[in-house]
Design an enzyme around this catalytic site. Structure first.
Site, PDB file in Angstrom:
ATOM      1  N   PHE A  80     -12.501   0.621  -4.399  1.00  0.00           N
ATOM      2  CA  PHE A  80     -12.675   2.003  -4.851  1.00  0.00           C
ATOM      3  C   PHE A  80     -11.935   2.139  -6.177  1.00  0.00           C
ATOM      4  O   PHE A  80     -10.722   2.287  -6.206  1.00  0.00           O
ATOM      5  CB  PHE A  80     -12.113   2.965  -3.810  1.00  0.00           C
ATOM      6  CG  PHE A  80     -12.578   4.392  -3.964  1.00  0.00           C
ATOM      7  CD1 PHE A  80     -13.543   4.745  -4.904  1.00  0.00           C
ATOM      8  CD2 PHE A  80     -12.059   5.381  -3.148  1.00  0.00           C
ATOM      9  CE1 PHE A  80     -13.970   6.045  -5.030  1.00  0.00           C
ATOM     10  CE2 PHE A  80     -12.479   6.706  -3.268  1.00  0.00           C
ATOM     11  CZ  PHE A  80     -13.444   7.033  -4.210  1.00  0.00           C
ATOM     12  N   LEU A 147      -7.592  -4.075   2.178  1.00  0.00           N
ATOM     13  CA  LEU A 147      -7.673  -2.707   1.673  1.00  0.00           C
ATOM     14  C   LEU A 147      -6.286  -2.075   1.709  1.00  0.00           C
ATOM     15  O   LEU A 147      -5.678  -1.950   2.765  1.00  0.00           O
ATOM     16  CB  LEU A 147      -8.667  -1.908   2.527  1.00  0.00           C
ATOM     17  CG  LEU A 147      -9.289  -0.657   1.910  1.00  0.00           C
ATOM     18  CD1 LEU A 147     -10.546  -0.274   2.701  1.00  0.00           C
ATOM     19  CD2 LEU A 147      -8.322   0.498   1.917  1.00  0.00           C
ATOM     20  N   TYR A 247      10.779  -1.733   5.473  1.00  0.00           N
ATOM     21  CA  TYR A 247       9.482  -2.397   5.612  1.00  0.00           C
ATOM     22  C   TYR A 247       9.221  -2.825   7.053  1.00  0.00           C
ATOM     23  O   TYR A 247       8.503  -2.144   7.787  1.00  0.00           O
ATOM     24  CB  TYR A 247       9.366  -3.589   4.655  1.00  0.00           C
ATOM     25  CG  TYR A 247       7.917  -3.905   4.348  1.00  0.00           C
ATOM     26  CD1 TYR A 247       7.346  -3.539   3.136  1.00  0.00           C
ATOM     27  CD2 TYR A 247       7.106  -4.514   5.291  1.00  0.00           C
ATOM     28  CE1 TYR A 247       6.004  -3.781   2.875  1.00  0.00           C
ATOM     29  CE2 TYR A 247       5.773  -4.763   5.046  1.00  0.00           C
ATOM     30  CZ  TYR A 247       5.224  -4.401   3.839  1.00  0.00           C
ATOM     31  OH  TYR A 247       3.883  -4.632   3.595  1.00  0.00           O
ATOM     32  N   THR A 287       3.066  -5.932  -7.042  1.00  0.00           N
ATOM     33  CA  THR A 287       1.716  -5.393  -6.892  1.00  0.00           C
ATOM     34  C   THR A 287       1.803  -3.878  -7.042  1.00  0.00           C
ATOM     35  O   THR A 287       2.894  -3.300  -7.059  1.00  0.00           O
ATOM     36  CB  THR A 287       1.109  -5.720  -5.517  1.00  0.00           C
ATOM     37  OG1 THR A 287       1.867  -5.033  -4.497  1.00  0.00           O
ATOM     38  CG2 THR A 287       1.118  -7.218  -5.239  1.00  0.00           C
TER      39      THR A 287
END
Length: 398
Positions: A80, A147, A247, A287
């Site tokens: 997307f 995703l 995390y 990232t």
């Protein structure tokens, strides 16, 4: 227009089309250098066929490149991304340019590549992809679920109404205070991460857990496009003890536990077809997702310095090439069933060196103890900037 980086917090709001193409080219070169291997689960003539959900940046893009050039695979990607709007001087997103660059290079190299742009969580997107698989593939041998989105729209079963669900980056149990790197100032400060309530934890699981991955696999199977002996993977992270409260044991960690439980359930549910579902635990890297997590940027900066000094540093593409050409074909897992691509990061020699400097590093010494330049180089290169062979003074088509 002449495209320059515009950074706000942990995101860059511009992307350079030629720089993104250079990023993709370099990743493809890494995969080509490794060479091709045989995919052991192939059940039909012709090339291996792979679907990558979340295929435009980071580990997803690297996965698509790794399977395309590691197996000679035909690939369908789902992402997307936003296209450029020249009338408003807005570039496309990096993933938009990455996808174009990958498709162009793959087709030039004789590889099938088709991409879909839209909401990967939606039933409509699943149906579009299934129709493409029926028309062009027949069935898929590999399904990569990468995703990474902060929110998704779901239908409330009680009311039938759609609602947006948003994930959170919080602890569970009690607040957690530790050091972090302020990406706006390169200063080391303390940050306290608040506790997620039950609703926030469940929302994070809904967005980042295994629910949508499971829906994809069932949809593919029900449509008859999931091959026997297919393999499907999703990605996770565990990390060192200093990051566990935010995390591994935090709200995102609860989602990743759900992801792993989903992998076990998928392997069991589809055992009759020989389908295997894995979760790969990957290395900490710069990232778009990791840059948003408190504490993690400082850890990554120190980690990069240590791993580069020891000669064991890997970027996204090196990780994924090793995964798809070595560990996955051999089905190498730990005792719990995870594929451990963080094996180099979590080696005692690496972690001990990081721990030695964690408490001592300061704003004044971050460049001595940490690879802050390497961190920022990776950050900018995600958006197509800071490549030495790209002319950033050139007027480019966005």
């Amino acid at each position: 227009m002449i495209v320059e980086p515009k950074v706000k917090g942990f995101i860059c709001t511009t992307a350079h089309p030629k720089g993104c193409a250079e990023s993709v080219r370099r990743q493809i070169e890494v995969a080509k250098k490794k060479g091709r291997v045989e995919w052991p689960n192939k059940t039909s003539d012709g090339p291996v066929k792979a679907l990558v959900i979340g295929s435009s940046t980071g580990y997803g893009l690297a996965s698509r490149i790794a399977v395309a050039y590691g197996y000679g695979a035909s690939t369908i990607g789902v992402a997307f991304e936003k296209e450029g709007r020249p009338e408003k001087n807005r570039t496309a997103s990096a993933g938009w340019y990455n996808t174009i660059a990958f498709e162009e290079q793959a087709k030039a190299d004789g590889l099938y590549a088709k991409s879909f742009n839209g909401d990967g969580f939606s039933d409509e997107m699943k149906q579009q992809v299934i129709e493409a698989i029926k028309a062009d593939f027949g069935q898929v041998d590999i399904v990569v679920y990468s995703l990474a989105a902060p929110r998704r729209t779901v239908v409330d079963p009680a009311t039938g109404e759609s609602k947006a669900v948003t994930s959170v980056l919080k602890t569970t149990g009690e607040p957690y205070t530790n050091r972090t790197l302020n990406l706006r100032t390169n200063e080391i400060t303390e940050v306290t991460v608040p506790v997620a309530n039950d609703d926030e934890i469940q929302a994070t699981i809904t967005v980042m857990g295994g629910d949508d991955w499971e829906k994809w696999i069932h949809a593919l199977d029900e449509a008859g496009v999931l091959a026997d002996n297919a393999v499907t993977l999703a990605y996770s992270y565990i990390g060192p003890t200093m990051t566990h409260p935010i995390y591994k044991d935090g709200s995102i960690g609860q989602a990743k536990k759900d992801l792993f439980e989903t992998s076990k359930r998928l392997s069991e549910d589809f055992s009759g077809k020989g389908v295997k579902a894995y979760v790969s635990v990957n290395k900490a890297l710069v990232t778009q997702s990791s840059a948003a997590i408190p504490i993690v940027p400082l850890y990554i900066s120190l980690l990069y310095k240590v791993m580069k000094a020891q000669g064991v540093h890997e970027g996204c593409i090196e990780q994924m090439v090793r995964l798809y050409t070595e560990k996955l074909p051999a089905a190498q897992t730990d005792a719990e069933g995870y594929i451990r691509m963080d094996d180099l990061e979590m080696a005692d020699s690496v972690q001990n060196d990081v721990k030695k400097v964690w408490d001592d590093v300061s704003t004044e010494t971050i460049k001595e103890y940490g690879d802050i330049d390497g961190y920022w180089e990776d950050f900018y290169q995600m958006f197509g900037f800071r490549y030495d062979n790209v002319d950033y003074t050139e007027d480019v088509e966005i």
